[in-house]
Design a protein around this motif. Sequence first.
Motif, PDB file in Angstrom:
ATOM      1  N   UNK A  12       0.778  -1.106  -0.006  1.00  0.00           N
ATOM      2  CA  UNK A  12       0.032  -0.015  -0.067  1.00  0.00           C
ATOM      3  C   UNK A  12       0.858   1.171  -0.140  1.00  0.00           C
ATOM      4  N   UNK A  13       2.126   1.337   0.791  1.00  0.00           N
ATOM      5  CA  UNK A  13       2.836   2.293   0.769  1.00  0.00           C
ATOM      6  C   UNK A  13       3.529   2.500  -0.559  1.00  0.00           C
TER       7      UNK A  13
ATOM      8  N   UNK B 260       6.732   2.844   9.808  1.00  0.00           N
ATOM      9  CA  UNK B 260       8.244   2.213   9.646  1.00  0.00           C
ATOM     10  C   UNK B 260       8.886   2.052  10.916  1.00  0.00           C
ATOM     11  N   UNK B 261       8.568   2.761  11.913  1.00  0.00           N
ATOM     12  CA  UNK B 261       9.251   2.797  13.114  1.00  0.00           C
ATOM     13  C   UNK B 261       8.609   1.558  13.898  1.00  0.00           C
ATOM     14  N   UNK B 262       7.345   1.553  13.841  1.00  0.00           N
ATOM     15  CA  UNK B 262       6.605   0.467  14.493  1.00  0.00           C
ATOM     16  C   UNK B 262       7.141  -0.789  14.117  1.00  0.00           C
TER      17      UNK B 262
ATOM     18  N   UNK C 198      10.849  -0.987   9.308  1.00  0.00           N
ATOM     19  CA  UNK C 198      11.192  -1.139   7.921  1.00  0.00           C
ATOM     20  C   UNK C 198      11.644   0.223   7.600  1.00  0.00           C
ATOM     21  N   UNK C 199      12.411   0.443   6.511  1.00  0.00           N
ATOM     22  CA  UNK C 199      13.013   1.670   6.237  1.00  0.00           C
ATOM     23  C   UNK C 199      12.077   2.651   5.228  1.00  0.00           C
ATOM     24  N   UNK C 200      11.842   3.605   5.671  1.00  0.00           N
ATOM     25  CA  UNK C 200      10.820   4.370   4.954  1.00  0.00           C
ATOM     26  C   UNK C 200      11.754   5.116   3.577  1.00  0.00           C
TER      27      UNK C 200
ATOM     28  N   UNK D 124       7.363   9.197  -0.784  1.00  0.00           N
ATOM     29  CA  UNK D 124       6.497   9.253   0.391  1.00  0.00           C
ATOM     30  C   UNK D 124       7.237   9.860   1.790  1.00  0.00           C
ATOM     31  N   UNK D 125       8.563   9.686   1.793  1.00  0.00           N
ATOM     32  CA  UNK D 125       9.637  10.109   2.602  1.00  0.00           C
ATOM     33  C   UNK D 125       9.400  11.526   2.877  1.00  0.00           C
TER      34      UNK D 125
END
Length: 236
Positions: free
Chosen positions: A140-141, A174-176, A179-181, A187-188
């Motif tokens: 989805x990201x 990503x933090x929870x 994974x690396x945004x 998006x980042x």
Amino acid sequence: MSSDITLYTWATANGIKASITLEELGLSYKTEPIDIGSNIQKEEWFLKINPNGRIPALTDGSQRVFESGSIMLYLADKYDTDRKISYAPGTPEYIEQVSWLMFQIGGIGPMQGQANHFRLVAGVRSDYGIKRYIDETKRLYSVLESRLKESPYLAGSKYTIADIANYTWVHRGPGMLEFDISEFQALKKWVDEIGKRATVQRGADVPRRDQTDEQREELFRSARARIDGMTNSDKH
Ligand SMILES: N[C@@H](CCC(=O)N[C@@H](CS)C(=O)NCC(=O)O)C(=O)O
């Protein structure tokens, strides 16, 4: 602008969609903290405001509104007469805005919610559940990434409620979920830019919780360690 709005909320990804929208619109509102850890959202009085027993919910005079997406649409339709964070109904951009809003409500919310559940809060460890929902969250990201490569904001050239809805989930995901945004460069950039807005920072702190980013990260770390310490329960 003065109003008769009361927001029943807790500072979660769904809760802060409503408070950020209120802050963006410069509306005054009362906040009623609903500690979801204490199950206040299941009490009889609250079910009269949201029959689904979840936050956020809002009352505006005698009108109740529940579901974060409907709260955003309600506030935009009624109060965003200058079209600060929304497009006018009937325009192609309005349809685009609603489409990306629903994409969050029907996609990112439930899928990332399940990823969070399996990775941080489940009573059993399911490597299948963790992988399935983290993979789907990342897929989805990648849809957001494709859109943001061609358009500065989700609905078009303007920051809208569609951006707010997706932002509140993406900025923590990503933090929870570890994974690396940076995998998603557009998006980042979009997350970083939205996160700098004073209105977003104020809205994300409703109701106020005395918790630093480091304390929150530590909670996530220990929640993941608890799951990692269990034996995988998937049956093959
Ligand atoms: N579709 C709903 C989801 C609301 C939701 O899941 N809220 C969570 C907090 S983010 C909640 O109230 N959880 C407590 C519970 O399920 O009892 C919305 O978008 O408003």
